[in-house]
Write an enzyme that holds these catalytic residues in place. Structure first.
Site, PDB file in Angstrom:
ATOM      1  N   LYS A 186      -9.022 -12.531  -1.197  1.00 46.99           N
ATOM      2  CA  LYS A 186      -9.960 -11.483  -0.757  1.00 46.99           C
ATOM      3  C   LYS A 186     -10.018 -10.367  -1.797  1.00 46.99           C
ATOM      4  CE  LYS A 186      -9.697  -7.572   1.571  1.00 46.99           C
ATOM      5  NZ  LYS A 186     -10.833  -6.888   0.944  1.00 46.99           N
ATOM      6  N   GLU A 260       3.135  -5.782  -3.993  1.00 43.86           N
ATOM      7  CA  GLU A 260       3.079  -4.915  -5.185  1.00 43.86           C
ATOM      8  C   GLU A 260       2.388  -3.641  -4.749  1.00 43.86           C
ATOM      9  OE1 GLU A 260       4.271  -5.335  -8.156  1.00 43.86           O
ATOM     10  OE2 GLU A 260       4.756  -7.467  -8.220  1.00 43.86           O
ATOM     11  N   CYS A 296      -1.103   1.699 -10.708  1.00 45.79           N
ATOM     12  CA  CYS A 296       0.129   1.890  -9.942  1.00 45.79           C
ATOM     13  C   CYS A 296       1.281   2.386 -10.809  1.00 45.79           C
ATOM     14  CB  CYS A 296       0.519   0.574  -9.287  1.00 45.79           C
ATOM     15  SG  CYS A 296       0.635  -0.772 -10.488  1.00 45.79           S
ATOM     16  N   GLU A 397       1.362   9.764  -4.062  1.00 47.76           N
ATOM     17  CA  GLU A 397       0.566   9.053  -5.066  1.00 47.76           C
ATOM     18  C   GLU A 397      -0.886   9.526  -4.957  1.00 47.76           C
ATOM     19  OE1 GLU A 397      -0.410   4.854  -4.505  1.00 47.76           O
ATOM     20  OE2 GLU A 397       0.081   4.497  -6.618  1.00 47.76           O
TER      21      GLU A 397
HETATM   22  P1  NAP Z   1      -5.462  -0.570  -0.339  1.00 44.74           P
HETATM   23  O1  NAP Z   1      -6.341   0.395   0.329  1.00 44.74           O
HETATM   24  O2  NAP Z   1      -4.101  -0.774   0.185  1.00 44.74           O
HETATM   25  O3  NAP Z   1      -6.262  -1.971  -0.325  1.00 44.74           O
HETATM   26  C1  NAP Z   1      -5.757  -3.109  -0.970  1.00 44.74           C
HETATM   27  C2  NAP Z   1      -6.401  -4.341  -0.381  1.00 44.74           C
HETATM   28  O4  NAP Z   1      -5.978  -4.500   0.979  1.00 44.74           O
HETATM   29  C3  NAP Z   1      -7.913  -4.268  -0.333  1.00 44.74           C
HETATM   30  O5  NAP Z   1      -8.446  -5.540  -0.658  1.00 44.74           O
HETATM   31  C4  NAP Z   1      -8.176  -3.917   1.116  1.00 44.74           C
HETATM   32  O6  NAP Z   1      -9.433  -4.309   1.575  1.00 44.74           O
HETATM   33  C5  NAP Z   1      -7.096  -4.711   1.799  1.00 44.74           C
HETATM   34  N1  NAP Z   1      -6.786  -4.294   3.174  1.00 44.74           N
HETATM   35  C6  NAP Z   1      -7.089  -3.113   3.793  1.00 44.74           C
HETATM   36  N2  NAP Z   1      -6.630  -3.129   5.068  1.00 44.74           N
HETATM   37  C7  NAP Z   1      -6.015  -4.326   5.245  1.00 44.74           C
HETATM   38  C8  NAP Z   1      -5.323  -4.936   6.346  1.00 44.74           C
HETATM   39  N3  NAP Z   1      -5.149  -4.308   7.520  1.00 44.74           N
HETATM   40  N4  NAP Z   1      -4.824  -6.181   6.183  1.00 44.74           N
HETATM   41  C9  NAP Z   1      -4.955  -6.833   5.015  1.00 44.74           C
HETATM   42  N5  NAP Z   1      -5.608  -6.314   3.947  1.00 44.74           N
HETATM   43  C10 NAP Z   1      -6.117  -5.073   4.050  1.00 44.74           C
HETATM   44  O7  NAP Z   1      -5.297  -0.234  -1.894  1.00 44.74           O
HETATM   45  P2  NAP Z   1      -6.412   0.198  -2.948  1.00 44.74           P
HETATM   46  O8  NAP Z   1      -6.877   1.570  -2.638  1.00 44.74           O
HETATM   47  O9  NAP Z   1      -7.409  -0.899  -3.103  1.00 44.74           O
HETATM   48  O10 NAP Z   1      -5.524   0.209  -4.284  1.00 44.74           O
HETATM   49  C11 NAP Z   1      -4.733   1.283  -4.655  1.00 44.74           C
HETATM   50  C12 NAP Z   1      -3.275   1.044  -4.295  1.00 44.74           C
HETATM   51  O11 NAP Z   1      -2.803  -0.178  -4.842  1.00 44.74           O
HETATM   52  C13 NAP Z   1      -2.388   2.122  -4.906  1.00 44.74           C
HETATM   53  O12 NAP Z   1      -1.426   2.514  -3.966  1.00 44.74           O
HETATM   54  C14 NAP Z   1      -1.735   1.415  -6.080  1.00 44.74           C
HETATM   55  O13 NAP Z   1      -0.516   1.989  -6.499  1.00 44.74           O
HETATM   56  C15 NAP Z   1      -1.579   0.030  -5.549  1.00 44.74           C
HETATM   57  N6  NAP Z   1      -1.428  -0.947  -6.632  1.00 44.74           N
HETATM   58  C16 NAP Z   1      -0.194  -1.484  -6.877  1.00 44.74           C
HETATM   59  C17 NAP Z   1      -0.022  -2.369  -7.940  1.00 44.74           C
HETATM   60  C18 NAP Z   1       1.321  -2.953  -8.277  1.00 44.74           C
HETATM   61  O14 NAP Z   1       1.378  -3.877  -9.088  1.00 44.74           O
HETATM   62  N7  NAP Z   1       2.403  -2.450  -7.725  1.00 44.74           N
HETATM   63  C19 NAP Z   1      -1.111  -2.704  -8.727  1.00 44.74           C
HETATM   64  C20 NAP Z   1      -2.346  -2.137  -8.438  1.00 44.74           C
HETATM   65  C21 NAP Z   1      -2.504  -1.260  -7.391  1.00 44.74           C
HETATM   66  P3  NAP Z   1     -10.725  -3.351   1.504  1.00 44.74           P
HETATM   67  O15 NAP Z   1     -10.450  -2.302   0.481  1.00 44.74           O
HETATM   68  O16 NAP Z   1     -11.789  -4.296   1.103  1.00 44.74           O
HETATM   69  O17 NAP Z   1     -10.893  -2.795   2.868  1.00 44.74           O
END
Ligand code: NAP
Length: 494
Positions: A186, A260, A296, A397
């Site tokens: 997804k 992650e 991240c 963050e």
């Molecule tokens: P996010 O809001 O947590 O969303 C990540 C993914 O999860 C999206 O595809 C989102 O879908 C989906 N999602 C949302 N609610 C969900 C649920 N209840 N069940 C399953 N999936 C669900 O994160 P983001 O804003 O896209 O990305 C930023 C975050 O990612 C930051 O905290 C960053 O630090 C972290 N990150 C970590 C790494 C690492 O390697 N540690 C790398 C990159 C990013 P939708 O957005 O389509 O609703």
């Protein structure tokens, strides 16, 4: 080169008018027919309508992955790696198109997005190269038995990815696939285009159903995917908040999950550091010119020793002022914009909070003034000085171009300062005294530590977090093996 010049006219050439998901080798819309628009965050212009799937589409995709699984798992890892290498080659052939799509859909600079495509291809080749490492052991348990282990896949893997490096994360399909699993992925709702473009390349390269890509939001696609009983292993990259929900749902289904998650990563500069290199490290570590700080691993807590603070800060501000903020697809742009209005407002609210908390705004703090940037979600590289660990600016963050500068006096305080948050993703230490750096590296609670470096990843070197920053490591053999489970076979030789 010809393609670059052609694209440079508008960039519209890379945007399709018929985006589709990939299910069972077919390019399909959502069963409901629903679509959702995605926009260029630098201009506000609508780019495309994409399928907006729901739980029924998740069922279809998982069923397709399940039916492709028996034939795919019967191939050897090396045979599966052949497909992955073809995929890596395709990414390289179409690198310019993918880079343009991400630059338009995400708002990161085109030159940085080219590197993301190259990294994605390299990582696929890396996993293809270590495919023969999927193997078991013989165990001399008794003189009259042959005891050995084999590594087997789980079945269908669900993969959920964030918005900030769209093709880099979407194209990281090698580990579960080479291990013999099939996949349902997804993409994020903010930046779905490169994953949906990738669906077409995947369709031509992999057998039907081995890779399925369904677009939709977290609630209607992400959550049902994690909960689906035929999904046996989950990988999630994203925020701590959603990671916790995913882990909870995976626990309910007793399925392994790798996470992650986010970070608020310390960079610590000692008085003996090479100041010019450390200034460049503080700038690069923030990933201003890769993702506007939306990475991240960004080193967003900068701890300067009090004796070098003034010189360091002056040089950092000079460096920050050189970042050319502009339309992301312009070749001369170093720094683009944030992904959505919602995220822009969130980052701006942290800037206001920093001021209220008493931190001193010494760079940026708002939008650039160029007329051509007024329709996009641009935020200047922003530096706050005089930050303390009691401020939310130092604790949460922000995921944007906002760097908090803190001052330290006593080396003995450093582990406590660095480790005072629940995050534990990366850390960066700058000193010429390697034994000192190594000692601190051992004390810091983080999964990935740089000494005299920042931001860079290396294929084969485990990347991942401790504490609330995640579970599991990517970009390494351990990741590949984490998509397998051991089976012990015991032969009676008498
Ligand atoms: P996010 O809001 O947590 O969303 C990540 C993914 O999860 C999206 O595809 C989102 O879908 C989906 N999602 C949302 N609610 C969900 C649920 N209840 N069940 C399953 N999936 C669900 O994160 P983001 O804003 O896209 O990305 C930023 C975050 O990612 C930051 O905290 C960053 O630090 C972290 N990150 C970590 C790494 C690492 O390697 N540690 C790398 C990159 C990013 P939708 O957005 O389509 O609703």
């Amino acid at each position: 080169m010809a393609q670059t010049m052609e694209l440079a006219k508008t960039g519209r050439e890379v945007i399709r008018d018929d985006y589709r998901c990939l299910i069972g080798g077919e390019l399909v819309g959502a069963l409901s027919g629903a679509t959702v628009a995605t926009h260029n965050p630098a201009t506000g212009e609508k780019l495309a309508d994409v399928p907006n799937c729901g739980a029924a589409d998740v069922d279809r995709a998982v069923a397709a992955a399940q039916s492709a699984y028996p034939a795919w798992r019967r191939l050897t890892p090396v045979e599966r790696a052949v497909y992955v290498r073809k995929f890596a080659a395709r990414l390289r052939e179409r690198a310019e198109t993918y880079a343009w799509i991400d630059s338009l859909d995400l708002g990161s600079p085109l030159q940085a997005m080219r590197k993301d495509v190259a990294s994605a291809a390299a990582l696929n080749d890396y996993y293809a190269g270590i495919a023969p490492e999927i193997k078991g052991e013989t165990i001399p348990a008794t003189a009259t038995t042959l005891n050995f282990t084999i590594r087997e896949p789980y079945g269908v893997v669900g993969r959920i990815i964030p918005f900030n490096h769209p093709i880099l994360f979407a194209a990281r399909i090698a580990a579960p696939l080479i291990a013999g699993n099939t996949l349902v992925m997804k993409p994020p709702e903010q930046t779905p285009l490169s994953a949906l473009e990738m669906a077409r390349d995947v369709r031509e390269i992999f057998p039907p159903g081995v890779v399925n890509i369904i677009n939709g939001d977290g609630l209607n696609v992400g959550a049902p995917l994690v909960r689906h009983p035929l999904v046996r292993r989950v990988h999630f990259t994203g925020s701590v908040e959603i990671g916790r929900e995913v882990a909870r749902a995976a626990a309910e289904g007793l399925k392994p999950v790798s996470l992650e998650l986010g970070g608020k990563n310390p960079m610590i500069v000692f008085p003996d550091a090479d100041i010019d290199k450390a200034v460049a490290g503080a700038f690069n570590g923030m990933n201003y010119c890769w993702s506007q700080g939306q990475s991240c691993g960004s080193t967003s807590r900068l701890f300067l020793h009090e004796s070098i603070h003034d010189e360091f800060l002056a040089k950092l501000l000079a460096k920050v002022s050189t970042a050319r903020i502009g339309i992301p697809t312009d070749e001369s742009t170093d720094m683009g914009c944030l992904v959505t209005e919602k995220h822009f407002n969130r980052v701006m609210s942290y800037i206001e909070l920093g001021k209220k908390e008493g931190a001193k705004l010494v760079a940026g703090g708002g939008k650039p003034t160029q007329p051509e940037l007024q329709h996009g979600y641009f935020v200047l590289p922003t530096v706050f000085d005089g930050v303390t660990m009691s401020m939310r600016l130092a604790q949460e963050e922000i995921f944007g171009p906002v760097q908090a500068v803190l001052t330290w006096k006593d080396e003995a305080d450093l582990p406590k300062l660095a480790n005072s948050l629940n995050f534990g993703l990366t850390a960066s230490i700058w000193t010429r005294d390697f034994p000192k750096a190594y000692q601190l590296a051992q004390e810091i609670e983080a999964g990935f530590v740089w000494i005299n470096d920042a931001s860079r990843h290396f294929a084969g070197v485990p990347f991942g977090g401790v504490k609330h920053s995640g579970m599991g490591r990517e970009e390494t053999l351990g990741d590949l093996l984490s998509y397998t489970q051991l089976k012990s076979i015991n032969v009676n030789l008498t």
